[in-house]
Structure formats: C-alpha cells, structure tokens
Design a protein around this motif. Structure first.
Motif, PDB file in Angstrom:
ATOM      1  N   SER A   1      15.804   1.521  -4.922  1.00  0.00           N
ATOM      2  CA  SER A   1      16.800   1.028  -5.875  1.00  0.00           C
ATOM      3  C   SER A   1      17.413   2.162  -6.691  1.00  0.00           C
ATOM      4  N   HIS A   2      16.748   3.304  -6.726  1.00  0.00           N
ATOM      5  CA  HIS A   2      17.276   4.452  -7.465  1.00  0.00           C
ATOM      6  C   HIS A   2      18.079   5.391  -6.569  1.00  0.00           C
ATOM      7  N   CYS A   3      17.516   5.753  -5.444  1.00  0.00           N
ATOM      8  CA  CYS A   3      18.145   6.753  -4.562  1.00  0.00           C
ATOM      9  C   CYS A   3      18.130   6.212  -3.149  1.00  0.00           C
ATOM     10  N   SER A   4      19.101   5.409  -2.829  1.00  0.00           N
ATOM     11  CA  SER A   4      19.060   4.623  -1.599  1.00  0.00           C
ATOM     12  C   SER A   4      19.185   5.469  -0.338  1.00  0.00           C
ATOM     13  N   ASP A   5      19.729   6.712  -0.428  1.00  0.00           N
ATOM     14  CA  ASP A   5      19.867   7.492   0.796  1.00  0.00           C
ATOM     15  C   ASP A   5      18.760   8.533   0.956  1.00  0.00           C
ATOM     16  N   TYR A   6      17.679   8.394   0.172  1.00  0.00           N
ATOM     17  CA  TYR A   6      16.491   9.223   0.400  1.00  0.00           C
ATOM     18  C   TYR A   6      15.800   8.742   1.684  1.00  0.00           C
ATOM     19  N   PRO A   7      14.934   9.569   2.263  1.00  0.00           N
ATOM     20  CA  PRO A   7      14.200   9.107   3.446  1.00  0.00           C
ATOM     21  C   PRO A   7      13.335   7.885   3.140  1.00  0.00           C
ATOM     22  N   ALA A   8      13.212   7.007   4.123  1.00  0.00           N
ATOM     23  CA  ALA A   8      12.500   5.744   3.899  1.00  0.00           C
ATOM     24  C   ALA A   8      11.049   5.968   3.490  1.00  0.00           C
ATOM     25  N   TRP A   9      10.419   7.027   3.998  1.00  0.00           N
ATOM     26  CA  TRP A   9       9.003   7.243   3.675  1.00  0.00           C
ATOM     27  C   TRP A   9       8.795   7.570   2.196  1.00  0.00           C
ATOM     28  N   SER A  10       9.871   7.927   1.490  1.00  0.00           N
ATOM     29  CA  SER A  10       9.723   8.337   0.087  1.00  0.00           C
ATOM     30  C   SER A  10       9.824   7.179  -0.899  1.00  0.00           C
ATOM     31  N   PHE A  11      10.052   5.953  -0.410  1.00  0.00           N
ATOM     32  CA  PHE A  11      10.255   4.820  -1.318  1.00  0.00           C
ATOM     33  C   PHE A  11       8.922   4.215  -1.780  1.00  0.00           C
ATOM     34  N   ARG A  12       8.056   5.065  -2.284  1.00  0.00           N
ATOM     35  CA  ARG A  12       6.751   4.633  -2.775  1.00  0.00           C
ATOM     36  C   ARG A  12       6.096   5.849  -3.428  1.00  0.00           C
ATOM     37  N   ASN A  13       4.916   5.654  -3.978  1.00  0.00           N
ATOM     38  CA  ASN A  13       4.141   6.781  -4.481  1.00  0.00           C
ATOM     39  C   ASN A  13       3.418   7.422  -3.293  1.00  0.00           C
ATOM     40  N   THR A  14       3.778   8.656  -2.964  1.00  0.00           N
ATOM     41  CA  THR A  14       3.237   9.326  -1.775  1.00  0.00           C
ATOM     42  C   THR A  14       2.062  10.247  -2.088  1.00  0.00           C
ATOM     43  N   ARG A  15       1.619  10.276  -3.352  1.00  0.00           N
ATOM     44  CA  ARG A  15       0.558  11.217  -3.707  1.00  0.00           C
ATOM     45  C   ARG A  15      -0.694  11.028  -2.854  1.00  0.00           C
ATOM     46  N   GLY A  16      -1.043   9.796  -2.541  1.00  0.00           N
ATOM     47  CA  GLY A  16      -2.246   9.533  -1.761  1.00  0.00           C
ATOM     48  C   GLY A  16      -2.191  10.075  -0.343  1.00  0.00           C
ATOM     49  N   ASP A  17      -0.984  10.364   0.159  1.00  0.00           N
ATOM     50  CA  ASP A  17      -0.859  10.879   1.515  1.00  0.00           C
ATOM     51  C   ASP A  17      -1.548  12.233   1.673  1.00  0.00           C
ATOM     52  N   TYR A  18      -1.719  12.949   0.569  1.00  0.00           N
ATOM     53  CA  TYR A  18      -2.268  14.305   0.637  1.00  0.00           C
ATOM     54  C   TYR A  18      -3.796  14.336   0.558  1.00  0.00           C
ATOM     55  N   ASN A  19      -4.424  13.202   0.273  1.00  0.00           N
ATOM     56  CA  ASN A  19      -5.865  13.208   0.044  1.00  0.00           C
ATOM     57  C   ASN A  19      -6.648  13.656   1.270  1.00  0.00           C
ATOM     58  N   GLU A  20      -6.286  13.150   2.436  1.00  0.00           N
ATOM     59  CA  GLU A  20      -6.998  13.536   3.658  1.00  0.00           C
ATOM     60  C   GLU A  20      -6.795  15.019   3.943  1.00  0.00           C
ATOM     61  N   TRP A  21      -5.579  15.493   3.780  1.00  0.00           N
ATOM     62  CA  TRP A  21      -5.287  16.919   3.983  1.00  0.00           C
ATOM     63  C   TRP A  21      -6.085  17.783   3.010  1.00  0.00           C
ATOM     64  N   LEU A  22      -6.163  17.383   1.755  1.00  0.00           N
ATOM     65  CA  LEU A  22      -6.938  18.127   0.761  1.00  0.00           C
ATOM     66  C   LEU A  22      -8.421  18.128   1.105  1.00  0.00           C
ATOM     67  N   ALA A  23      -8.924  17.009   1.602  1.00  0.00           N
ATOM     68  CA  ALA A  23     -10.358  16.883   1.870  1.00  0.00           C
ATOM     69  C   ALA A  23     -10.817  17.775   3.018  1.00  0.00           C
ATOM     70  N   ARG A  24      -9.885  18.188   3.872  1.00  0.00           N
ATOM     71  CA  ARG A  24     -10.282  18.999   5.029  1.00  0.00           C
ATOM     72  C   ARG A  24     -10.579  20.451   4.665  1.00  0.00           C
ATOM     73  N   ASN A  25     -10.204  20.864   3.466  1.00  0.00           N
ATOM     74  CA  ASN A  25     -10.463  22.252   3.053  1.00  0.00           C
ATOM     75  C   ASN A  25     -10.459  22.307   1.530  1.00  0.00           C
ATOM     76  N   SER A  26     -11.564  22.735   0.951  1.00  0.00           N
ATOM     77  CA  SER A  26     -11.707  22.713  -0.510  1.00  0.00           C
ATOM     78  C   SER A  26     -10.804  23.720  -1.208  1.00  0.00           C
ATOM     79  N   LYS A  27     -10.240  24.680  -0.477  1.00  0.00           N
ATOM     80  CA  LYS A  27      -9.374  25.687  -1.096  1.00  0.00           C
ATOM     81  C   LYS A  27      -7.915  25.257  -1.140  1.00  0.00           C
ATOM     82  N   ARG A  28      -7.610  24.116  -0.556  1.00  0.00           N
ATOM     83  CA  ARG A  28      -6.232  23.635  -0.569  1.00  0.00           C
ATOM     84  C   ARG A  28      -5.871  23.060  -1.927  1.00  0.00           C
ATOM     85  N   GLU A  29      -4.576  23.121  -2.244  1.00  0.00           N
ATOM     86  CA  GLU A  29      -4.090  22.567  -3.505  1.00  0.00           C
ATOM     87  C   GLU A  29      -2.772  21.850  -3.281  1.00  0.00           C
TER      88      GLU A  29
END
Length: 248
Positions: free
Chosen positions: A196-224
């Motif tokens: 509703s704010h930015c209709s021409d952004y990519p569809a995957w961005s229409f939500r809170n995506t912070r959780g998408d990084y959890n698995e990637w972070l968990a694979r290496n403790s030095k990642r940020e």
C-alpha cells in the motif's frame, strides 16, 4: 543539567562510509598528500567528529595504504580501532565499532594479521560491492570476494543488498552465493514494507523480511546483519509515494 553521554558502544556496529579523503580534496585539491601534517590533523578532526556523533567513519583509505606503514598506523590511527581517543562531552576511550578492510587481497590479509594480534579483527569487514543491480556488478561482487578470501580466508565480505535481491539475481547469474557473504547490509525499505506504500517494489518485500536472515546467521557465528538508510529511503526512488508515508 548534569549528565554524560555514553561512550561509543562496544556492542552495536555503526558505519558511515564517507572517507576523510573527500574533506581533504575539498580543502586542498587533488594534490592533498603534498600538505603533510596539515592533512593528518584534518583527517583526525574528521574522524573525531564521527566518534563524537557515535559514528564509525569506516572507509579505510585513510588508514590502510599500500605499501603499509605500520609505524605510521600505530602513531596516527591505532587509537581509532583499539580505543584510546578521549574527546569532548565526556567521551572517553572512544573507538570505531567497525572498520572497512581494504579490498586489495594482499593488503587485506596483512591488515587481518595485524588486527588479530591487536584484538580488533572482529571489527573488520570487506565491502566488495555497493548496491549491485546489473549482471556485471553482481559478477564483480563474486570476483572481488573470492580474490579477497583466497588471500585471507577469514575475511568477511560485505554487500549492501538484501537476501531477496541476491536470491533474485542468482536465479540467472550465480556470481556470488549467500554463503560467501559475511555481512548483509540491507536497505531498510526492504526489511519492512507494504504494497500500500510502495506498490512497484518487489513482491517479496511486502512484509517484514528480517526473519529471512535467521537461518543464514545461524550457519556461521561471525556473520552479521546490518540495515542502512539511503536516498531511496527519503524519496529519490520512483516507487516512493511520500503522501502515503513510504519514506517514514
């Protein structure tokens, strides 16, 4: 009122990528290196300004140059990376919380060895590309990261992009993998957004995506995972409708 601001945080990273060299060019022109001690004083004033605002001016061309002069580094710049700068407003033992390592592979490896010995290696990141979009840019990300990590396997490649952008690009390019990246620095617009704010952004961005990084972070403790704000966050991007509060 009697109060004291906290010193620079030792737990939360900050990174402001404008180099002191830009200030030197503005003051002295392209031949600024010919001005010797005057330029050193101006560079230190600039870096102190960052610390007083609790920002790390992380661009490393001020501190790390080839051939590396470690005696000069110890005299002029070491306090910024290990702590020891005492500045106005009650700011004691101030230090940068992140440091951009040079992308030159040999110099990157030399800096890492020194950082391990000095106890500041965890602050190092190597920015290999900035907001890649075109195929050639994604390919350059991968080439630079591989070259750096070949010389220094402990290097953490930083890319200013999001996991969604990387996965979309890798559907056709495959030039840099998410496991090659040590620090994702995602545009805040792509961490929390709504159609509703930015209709021409990519569809995957229409939500809170912070959780998408959890698995990637968990694979290496030095990642940020970092976030940043750009002009796209303030209204320069065509998809931003300020009347809908997209830049808020």
């Amino acid at each position: 009122f009697g109060f004291a601001l906290q010193s620079t945080s030792r737990h939360y990273r900050s990174s402001y990528g404008l180099s002191a060299v830009g200030a030197l060019i503005a003051a002295y022109g392209r031949n600024w290196r010919q001005h010797g001690e005057e330029t050193v004083e101006l560079m230190q004033m600039y870096m102190d300004l960052g610390l007083m605002h609790r920002l790390s001016f992380t661009h490393s061309d001020t501190m790390f140059q080839s051939p590396m002069n470690w005696t000069e580094f110890d005299d002029l710049w070491a306090a910024y990376v290990i702590g020891g700068r005492t500045l106005p407003f009650g700011l004691e033992d101030a230090t940068f919380t992140s440091i951009e390592a040079p992308s030159n592979p040999e110099l990157n490896a030399a800096v890492h060895v020194r950082a391990v010995a000095g106890g500041w290696a965890e602050k190092l990141v190597t920015k290999v590309c900035d907001e890649p979009s075109a195929p050639a840019q994604w390919a350059s990300c991968g080439t630079t990261c591989r070259a750096v990590r070949e010389a220094n396997p402990a290097a953490r490649c930083e890319v200013t992009t999001s996991l969604g952008q990387l996965r979309t690009a890798n559907q056709s390019l495959g030039s840099i993998r998410e496991d090659d990246i040590g620090v994702f620095t995602a545009l805040i617009n792509f961490v929390e957004n709504a159609a509703s704010h930015c209709s021409d952004y990519p569809a995957w961005s229409f939500r809170n995506t912070r959780g998408d990084y959890n698995e990637w972070l968990a694979r290496n403790s030095k990642r940020e995972f970092w976030m940043y704000q750009s002009c796209m966050s303030e209204g320069c991007f065509p998809g931003i409708d300020r009347s809908l509060g997209c830049d808020k």
